[in-house]
Scaffold this active site. Structure first.
Site, PDB file in Angstrom:
ATOM      1  N   ALA A   1     -35.672  24.300  15.818  1.00  0.00           N
ATOM      2  CA  ALA A   1     -35.832  25.008  16.891  1.00  0.00           C
ATOM      3  C   ALA A   1     -34.870  26.103  17.424  1.00  0.00           C
ATOM      4  O   ALA A   1     -35.065  27.231  17.581  1.00  0.00           O
ATOM      5  CB  ALA A   1     -35.935  23.920  18.090  1.00  0.00           C
TER       6      ALA A   1
ATOM      7  N   LYS B   1     -43.351  24.180   9.907  1.00  0.00           N
ATOM      8  CA  LYS B   1     -43.033  25.507  10.174  1.00  0.00           C
ATOM      9  C   LYS B   1     -42.328  26.443   8.959  1.00  0.00           C
ATOM     10  O   LYS B   1     -42.409  27.693   8.698  1.00  0.00           O
ATOM     11  CB  LYS B   1     -42.314  25.823  11.205  1.00  0.00           C
ATOM     12  CG  LYS B   1     -42.931  25.575  12.775  1.00  0.00           C
ATOM     13  CD  LYS B   1     -42.217  25.745  13.851  1.00  0.00           C
ATOM     14  CE  LYS B   1     -43.060  25.649  15.200  1.00  0.00           C
ATOM     15  NZ  LYS B   1     -42.272  25.710  16.260  1.00  0.00           N
TER      16      LYS B   1
ATOM     17  N   GLY C   1     -27.855  23.197  19.414  1.00  0.00           N
ATOM     18  CA  GLY C   1     -28.459  22.657  18.619  1.00  0.00           C
ATOM     19  C   GLY C   1     -28.549  23.828  17.158  1.00  0.00           C
ATOM     20  O   GLY C   1     -28.267  25.010  17.525  1.00  0.00           O
TER      21      GLY C   1
ATOM     22  N   ARG D   1     -23.880  19.299  17.006  1.00  0.00           N
ATOM     23  CA  ARG D   1     -23.180  18.243  16.413  1.00  0.00           C
ATOM     24  C   ARG D   1     -22.552  18.293  14.831  1.00  0.00           C
ATOM     25  O   ARG D   1     -21.447  17.697  14.775  1.00  0.00           O
ATOM     26  CB  ARG D   1     -24.055  16.898  16.698  1.00  0.00           C
ATOM     27  CG  ARG D   1     -23.648  15.432  16.302  1.00  0.00           C
ATOM     28  CD  ARG D   1     -24.674  14.424  16.319  1.00  0.00           C
ATOM     29  NE  ARG D   1     -25.876  14.761  15.491  1.00  0.00           N
ATOM     30  CZ  ARG D   1     -27.208  13.955  15.502  1.00  0.00           C
ATOM     31  NH1 ARG D   1     -27.161  12.976  16.146  1.00  0.00           N
ATOM     32  NH2 ARG D   1     -27.926  14.276  14.506  1.00  0.00           N
TER      33      ARG D   1
ATOM     34  N   GLY E   1     -39.420  24.005  29.059  1.00  0.00           N
ATOM     35  CA  GLY E   1     -39.991  25.050  28.111  1.00  0.00           C
ATOM     36  C   GLY E   1     -41.445  25.218  28.069  1.00  0.00           C
ATOM     37  O   GLY E   1     -42.164  25.844  27.024  1.00  0.00           O
TER      38      GLY E   1
END
Ligand code: ATR
Length: 280
Positions: A132, A67, A128, A153, A243
């Site tokens: 994504a 991507k 996150g 994180r 999803g």
């Protein structure tokens, strides 16, 4: 008559549902086209796209891990693909390669229309800060929630993602914050898991205390990869959603770009859910 040709490129690609989804869209809208999948060697992406263009291909979907490369390869990049720095749709027109990103729009459509949760004025937690999450943050802001916390994180990655989206957030009057995964409070209406933690088998990356009863808990994955998150959300009184609808809606948006027709995505989502249930 030669049919217009589309495909999805990725590595691995055998699991991809995109050929089935687009073939069904084409049948239901009467579009004369074919759509297949191509597994691309990791160092052959640019070459493969140019070869597909030279064969007369009209466009392709791009999935992991290409991507980012796709966004950089195109001659023209839409505003939303620029913000995401990633592309899941390429269109070929008059020898030009146009990059777009419909992932975020797919997520918002699935939450707002299919699940029936208008995001305007709500408080969101996006977990996150990888590819994504980057693909969906802009469209989430454009849905005008009151607040989005991006928790990761590695907090530096969340900060960089947030910094890139601050002008848009100011425009839409959405408060936007970067946080780490510890010490999150339970004041979110919608929680979206955009991490790869379930794939790594470590389960849910945040404490259950972030879930307030009745909150929507959305995992951008589907099937077995989303199951741990869904079970966790349900066990703590939240409303779980996987999803699969995002997958169908991002495809519908790509189909609209290519063919100028919006397919009946709700029907195709219902059919796909039934097929997957029958296979499991
Ligand atoms: P993708 O394109 O699927 O987003 P990615 O760009 O590699 O893949 O990003 C993976 C995301 O999942 C990151 O936010 C990552 O956190 P870090 O930025 O700290 O690496 C997150 N992630 C992966 N494994 C995780 C785990 N075990 N616990 C928490 N977060 C995890």
């Amino acid at each position: 008559m030669t049919l217009d040709h589309y495909c999805v490129m990725g590595n691995p690609i055998s699991h991809s549902r995109s050929p089935w989804i687009h073939t069904r869209f084409a049948e239901l809208t009467g579009q004369a086209m074919v759509y297949d999948k191509r597994e691309i060697a990791l160092d052959q992406f640019a070459r493969s796209v140019h070869a597909f263009m030279a064969e007369g291909g009209r466009g392709c979907n791009i999935t992991v891990p290409f991507k980012f490369e796709a966004a950089a390869l195109a001659s023209h990049t839409s505003e939303r693909a620029q913000l995401a720095q990633a592309c899941n749709v390429l269109s070929f027109q008059n020898g030009q390669m146009l990059a777009d990103n419909t992932d975020g729009m797919g997520l918002v459509m699935d939450i707002e229309r299919n699940a029936g949760w208008p995001l305007k004025g709500l408080r969101l937690l996006l977990i996150g800060a990888g590819g994504a999450a980057a693909g969906v943050l802009g469209p989430l802001i454009n849905a005008q929630p009151a607040h989005i916390s991006v928790a990761n994180r590695t907090v530096g990655k969340a900060s960089a993602l947030v910094a890139r989206h601050l002008p848009l957030a100011m425009l839409q009057e959405t408060e936007l914050l970067a946080l780490d995964l510890q010490g999150l409070e339970a004041d979110f209406d919608v929680i979206i898991n955009a991490t790869a933690s379930s794939l790594g088998g470590v389960g849910v990356p945040v404490d259950a205390s972030v879930l307030k009863p009745g909150a929507l808990a959305y995992d951008m994955m589907y099937g077995p990869a989303a199951q741990g998150f869904m079970d966790w959300a349900r066990a703590h009184g939240a409303v779980p959603r996987d999803g699969l609808g995002m997958l169908v809606e991002q495809a519908a948006e790509a189909f609209l770009i290519w063919r100028g027709v919006r397919p009946p995505s709700d029907q195709v989502l219902a059919e796909l859910r039934q097929r997957l249930r029958a296979c499991s």
